[in-house]
Write a protein that holds these residues in place. Structure first.
Motif, PDB file in Angstrom:
ATOM      1  N   VAL A  57      12.720 -16.087   1.405  1.00 18.76           N
ATOM      2  CA  VAL A  57      11.259 -15.714   1.165  1.00 18.76           C
ATOM      3  C   VAL A  57      11.092 -14.603   0.615  1.00 18.76           C
ATOM      4  CG1 VAL A  57       9.865 -14.824   2.671  1.00 18.76           C
ATOM      5  CG2 VAL A  57      11.996 -16.619   3.124  1.00 18.76           C
ATOM      6  N   SER A  58      10.242 -15.104  -0.632  1.00 17.83           N
ATOM      7  CA  SER A  58       9.536 -13.795  -1.535  1.00 17.83           C
ATOM      8  C   SER A  58       8.145 -13.554  -0.985  1.00 17.83           C
ATOM      9  CB  SER A  58      10.111 -14.527  -3.073  1.00 17.83           C
ATOM     10  OG  SER A  58       9.183 -15.568  -3.249  1.00 17.83           O
ATOM     11  N   GLY A  59       7.329 -12.228  -2.020  1.00 11.53           N
ATOM     12  CA  GLY A  59       6.018 -12.207  -1.756  1.00 11.53           C
ATOM     13  C   GLY A  59       6.491 -11.033  -0.955  1.00 11.53           C
ATOM     14  N   ILE A  60       7.246 -10.331   0.060  1.00  9.85           N
ATOM     15  CA  ILE A  60       7.173  -9.883   1.246  1.00  9.85           C
ATOM     16  C   ILE A  60       7.441  -8.487   0.719  1.00  9.85           C
ATOM     17  CG2 ILE A  60       7.589  -8.957   3.425  1.00  9.85           C
ATOM     18  CD1 ILE A  60       7.767 -11.822   3.953  1.00  9.85           C
ATOM     19  N   PRO A  61       6.310  -7.222   0.069  1.00 10.64           N
ATOM     20  CA  PRO A  61       7.371  -6.081  -0.073  1.00 10.64           C
ATOM     21  C   PRO A  61       7.803  -5.132   0.903  1.00 10.64           C
ATOM     22  CG  PRO A  61       5.171  -6.087  -0.960  1.00 10.64           C
ATOM     23  CD  PRO A  61       5.808  -7.388  -0.271  1.00 10.64           C
ATOM     24  N   GLY A  62       8.034  -4.138   1.179  1.00 10.36           N
ATOM     25  CA  GLY A  62       7.908  -3.232   1.912  1.00 10.36           C
ATOM     26  C   GLY A  62       9.205  -1.636   1.595  1.00 10.36           C
ATOM     27  N   VAL A  63       8.913  -1.123   2.626  1.00 14.11           N
ATOM     28  CA  VAL A  63       9.116   0.660   2.083  1.00 14.11           C
ATOM     29  C   VAL A  63       9.801   1.126   3.685  1.00 14.11           C
ATOM     30  CG1 VAL A  63       7.422   1.303   2.331  1.00 14.11           C
ATOM     31  CG2 VAL A  63       9.007   2.928   1.402  1.00 14.11           C
ATOM     32  N   GLY A  64      10.541   1.610   3.276  1.00  6.46           N
ATOM     33  CA  GLY A  64      11.509   2.551   4.648  1.00  6.46           C
ATOM     34  C   GLY A  64      11.840   3.184   4.347  1.00  6.46           C
ATOM     35  N   ILE A  65      12.076   3.865   5.476  1.00  4.28           N
ATOM     36  CA  ILE A  65      13.030   5.789   5.959  1.00  4.28           C
ATOM     37  C   ILE A  65      14.681   5.243   6.526  1.00  4.28           C
ATOM     38  CG2 ILE A  65      11.499   6.855   5.118  1.00  4.28           C
ATOM     39  CD1 ILE A  65      11.541   7.357   7.981  1.00  4.28           C
ATOM     40  N   SER A  66      15.353   5.807   6.694  1.00  2.43           N
ATOM     41  CA  SER A  66      16.985   6.440   7.169  1.00  2.43           C
ATOM     42  C   SER A  66      16.639   7.534   7.933  1.00  2.43           C
ATOM     43  CB  SER A  66      18.039   5.380   6.961  1.00  2.43           C
ATOM     44  OG  SER A  66      19.166   5.261   7.506  1.00  2.43           O
ATOM     45  N   PHE A  67      17.410   7.904   8.700  1.00  4.95           N
ATOM     46  CA  PHE A  67      18.138   8.944   9.382  1.00  4.95           C
ATOM     47  C   PHE A  67      19.238   8.771   9.570  1.00  4.95           C
ATOM     48  CE2 PHE A  67      13.096   9.063  10.048  1.00  4.95           C
ATOM     49  CZ  PHE A  67      12.523  10.589  10.402  1.00  4.95           C
ATOM     50  N   SER A  82       1.169  -1.338  -0.382  1.00  2.21           N
ATOM     51  CA  SER A  82       0.176   0.127  -0.245  1.00  2.21           C
ATOM     52  C   SER A  82       0.836   1.213   0.077  1.00  2.21           C
ATOM     53  CB  SER A  82      -1.048  -0.395   1.416  1.00  2.21           C
ATOM     54  OG  SER A  82      -1.639   1.712   0.882  1.00  2.21           O
ATOM     55  N   LEU A  83      -0.072   2.026  -0.773  1.00  2.00           N
ATOM     56  CA  LEU A  83       1.103   3.509  -0.630  1.00  2.00           C
ATOM     57  C   LEU A  83       0.483   4.481  -0.095  1.00  2.00           C
ATOM     58  CD1 LEU A  83       1.241   4.043  -4.638  1.00  2.00           C
ATOM     59  CD2 LEU A  83       2.769   3.526  -3.461  1.00  2.00           C
ATOM     60  N   LEU A  84      -0.379   4.491   1.010  1.00  2.00           N
ATOM     61  CA  LEU A  84      -0.320   4.681   2.029  1.00  2.00           C
ATOM     62  C   LEU A  84       0.951   4.330   2.859  1.00  2.00           C
ATOM     63  CD1 LEU A  84      -2.622   6.085   4.144  1.00  2.00           C
ATOM     64  CD2 LEU A  84      -3.664   3.656   4.815  1.00  2.00           C
ATOM     65  N   ASN A  85       1.599   3.785   3.308  1.00  2.00           N
ATOM     66  CA  ASN A  85       2.802   3.375   3.744  1.00  2.00           C
ATOM     67  C   ASN A  85       3.668   5.023   3.389  1.00  2.00           C
ATOM     68  OD1 ASN A  85       2.067   1.105   5.300  1.00  2.00           O
ATOM     69  ND2 ASN A  85       2.147   0.266   4.053  1.00  2.00           N
ATOM     70  N   GLU A  86       3.451   4.531   2.167  1.00  2.00           N
ATOM     71  CA  GLU A  86       5.238   5.585   1.669  1.00  2.00           C
ATOM     72  C   GLU A  86       4.580   6.957   2.711  1.00  2.00           C
ATOM     73  OE1 GLU A  86       4.640   2.889   0.308  1.00  2.00           O
ATOM     74  OE2 GLU A  86       5.753   3.480  -1.757  1.00  2.00           O
ATOM     75  N   ALA A  87       3.222   7.520   2.689  1.00  2.00           N
ATOM     76  CA  ALA A  87       2.379   8.852   2.850  1.00  2.00           C
ATOM     77  C   ALA A  87       3.087   9.117   4.531  1.00  2.00           C
ATOM     78  CB  ALA A  87       1.301   8.797   2.383  1.00  2.00           C
ATOM     79  N   GLU A  88       2.897   8.210   5.132  1.00  2.00           N
ATOM     80  CA  GLU A  88       3.125   7.855   6.662  1.00  2.00           C
ATOM     81  C   GLU A  88       4.308   8.235   6.913  1.00  2.00           C
ATOM     82  OE1 GLU A  88       0.017   6.690   9.646  1.00  2.00           O
ATOM     83  OE2 GLU A  88       0.712   4.430   8.223  1.00  2.00           O
ATOM     84  N   LEU A  89       5.227   7.576   5.987  1.00  2.00           N
ATOM     85  CA  LEU A  89       6.968   8.066   6.282  1.00  2.00           C
ATOM     86  C   LEU A  89       7.042   8.949   5.816  1.00  2.00           C
ATOM     87  CD1 LEU A  89       8.014   4.676   4.992  1.00  2.00           C
ATOM     88  CD2 LEU A  89       8.000   5.130   7.129  1.00  2.00           C
TER      89      LEU A  89
END
Length: 456
Positions: free
Chosen positions: A333-343, A158-165
């Motif tokens: 282990v495939s099929g686990i998409p993700g999104v992250g940020i770093s400080f 979900s792109l909602l995650n991008e918005a939250e990050l």
RNA sequence: GAGGGCGUAGCUCAGUUGGUUAGAGCAUCAGAUUGUGGUUCUGAGGGUCGGGGGUUCGAGACCCCUCGCUCUCCCCA
């Protein structure tokens, strides 16, 4: 006797610095928690093969490898020599090294998810604040040991995650009062550009070159593109792409006219539009900027990419992140998409120090120093002091009887705001004298009143 | 991986075309000052001049090597 020193690119942190760093960590941690992320810690070292090949060729070279123990064992001497021969040829060899210090927090996290995906409930949101190590040449804003603060969501496309990050980025820097520019792009858009200009295999060549636009200028970028084997027509198209200007809405429109025909381009632009729409203010303005030249080095990103630049200071990016479709696929282990940020805390620190953004209040430790004026007097002072400590007020007593001069200087040096004098006179009358070192104001109070007599 | 800059007291740095026993400020310690600091004054301690080699009658300074730090490019947080 050897002269003590530190390994290159590492630092000791004295009290003041630690407090300031803690302030940054705590701010970031609070916001992570506020958005529902949970803490994770992983070991300083990983198996070498967990890390190798994940950060590109350049990255591999910068991984700190740990020498195996027991190489000096007499029985293994011949083996060790032949193993080392391989290392000299640039190959890794398990006989010499099989562990390495972590290079970032994302790959260890992927390894963790791959190992535990059966137990985790998805989407899994974790944050991680730990040091990482890179065998890089240190320079301004670049260290060999530094901290990253990562927040990732895996198991959701979900792109909602991008918005939250993106909101987390904005909130952290708002709290720290660091003026920043948050830039966003999408790898699919870059990929589309590559498709149109010379094929997917040229993607790295193209992104590496255009990423430097604001540094070296258009002419040098074109030069580099030619050098990397692109022809006139292709470079002309890239130039058109780089010429995109305006506000976010205008940029999207222009990009559409160049890349809209490409399937990936269409998807990338739609994703980008979705995320920035989520961020749009009621007045139509955006707190983040589309930057089509933003590429980011790590090659596992597949969708949205972020980067944070501090305004008004000469410093590389102080944060970055993006979406990866299949990070755990690297570990079976495939099929686990993700999104992250770093400080990048160390750089944020440098920026805040340079701009004087740390609040005064975080520099302080001990609130009160009790003077030591003798054996009986110090016992008396100790008793009063413990009342304060029990109430959660940080105090100390001078470690030995000494002249006022010395004790005052100690307090001043440690920036202790109050001192307490409890000598023979005070002992006899069950009082003590409390002096505010900043204002010079001094009061004699009954020893039982000390807790309520001052604002701490 | 490529290329600059700098290494002199605990810290920041002077040190002239190579010339006697290497200096200053800050900091430290002691005294003026045994219950009221920050100011002032007096005094003291502290240096293999990063290390090694060379040139020279003589090197902190010049040359070579080496180590360390720092900055730029590449790349990255």
């Amino acid at each position: 006797m050897m002269k003590p020193s530190l390994p290159q690119g590492t630092r000791d942190f004295s009290a003041d610095v630690v407090r300031k760093r803690q302030y940054i960590f705590q701010t970031i941690r609070n916001v992570f928690e506020l958005y529902g992320f949970q803490p994770l810690e992983t070991p300083a070292m990983e198996n070498l093969e967990t890390l190798m090949g994940k950060y590109g060729d350049e990255g591999d070279k910068l991984i700190f490898k740990i020498l195996n123990n027991g190489l000096d064992h007499p029985n293994k001497k011949d083996q060790a020599i032949s193993d080392f021969q391989q290392v000299l040829e640039g190959k890794n060899n398990k006989g010499i090294t099989e562990r390495a210090l972590r290079y970032d927090l994302t790959i260890p996290f992927a390894r963790y998810v791959a190992m535990n995906h059966g137990q985790l409930s998805f989407p899994f949101k974790r944050y991680q604040i730990q040091p990482v190590w890179r065998a890089d040449r240190p320079q301004k804003g670049r260290y060999r040991e530094f901290y990253q603060c990562d927040a990732d969501v895996v198991g959701s496309a979900s792109l909602l995650n991008e918005a939250e990050l993106a909101h987390i980025y904005l909130e952290v820097f708002r709290r720290l009062q660091v003026p920043v520019e948050l830039r966003i792009n999408n790898r699919k858009i870059l990929s589309a550009l590559a498709n149109i200009c010379g094929g997917t295999d040229k993607m790295t060549d193209i992104t590496v070159a255009i990423d430097k636009l604001d540094k070296i200028g258009l002419d040098k970028v074109k030069e580099e593109l030619f050098q990397r084997g692109l022809n006139e027509i292709q470079v002309e198209l890239i130039e058109k792409y780089l010429a995109i200007v305006g506000n976010n809405d205008e940029k999207l429109k222009q990009a559409e006219s160049i890349l809209g025909s490409d399937e990936q381009g269409k998807t990338g632009l739609a994703e980008l539009k979705y995320v920035i729409d989520f961020m749009k203010g009621t007045d139509g303005s955006y707190p983040l900027t589309i930057d089509f030249t933003l590429a980011r080095g790590l090659n596992y990103y597949t969708g949205t990419i972020f980067e944070v630049k501090a305004n008004g200071v000469q410093m590389g990016s102080i944060g970055g992140g993006g979406r990866y479709d299949d990070l755990t696929g690297l570990f079976g282990v495939s099929g686990i998409p993700g999104v992250g940020i770093s400080f990048g805390v160390d750089r944020i620190y440098d920026v805040m120090e340079e701009s004087g953004l740390f609040p005064e209040t975080i520099a302080q430790g001990t609130k009160m120093l009790f003077f030591n004026l003798g054996e009986a007097e110090s016992r008396y002072a100790f008793e009063i002091m413990q009342q304060l400590r029990n109430a959660g007020i940080a105090c100390e007593i001078y470690h030995e009887q000494a002249k006022f001069n010395k004790q005052f200087k100690y307090a001043e040096k440690k920036r202790i705001p109050y001192i307490v004098i409890a000598g023979s006179e005070e002992l006899a009358s069950s009082t003590c004298k409390v002096k505010n070192l900043e204002t010079g104001e001094q009061r004699t109070i009954n020893k039982s009143e000390i807790l309520h007599s001052f604002d701490y």
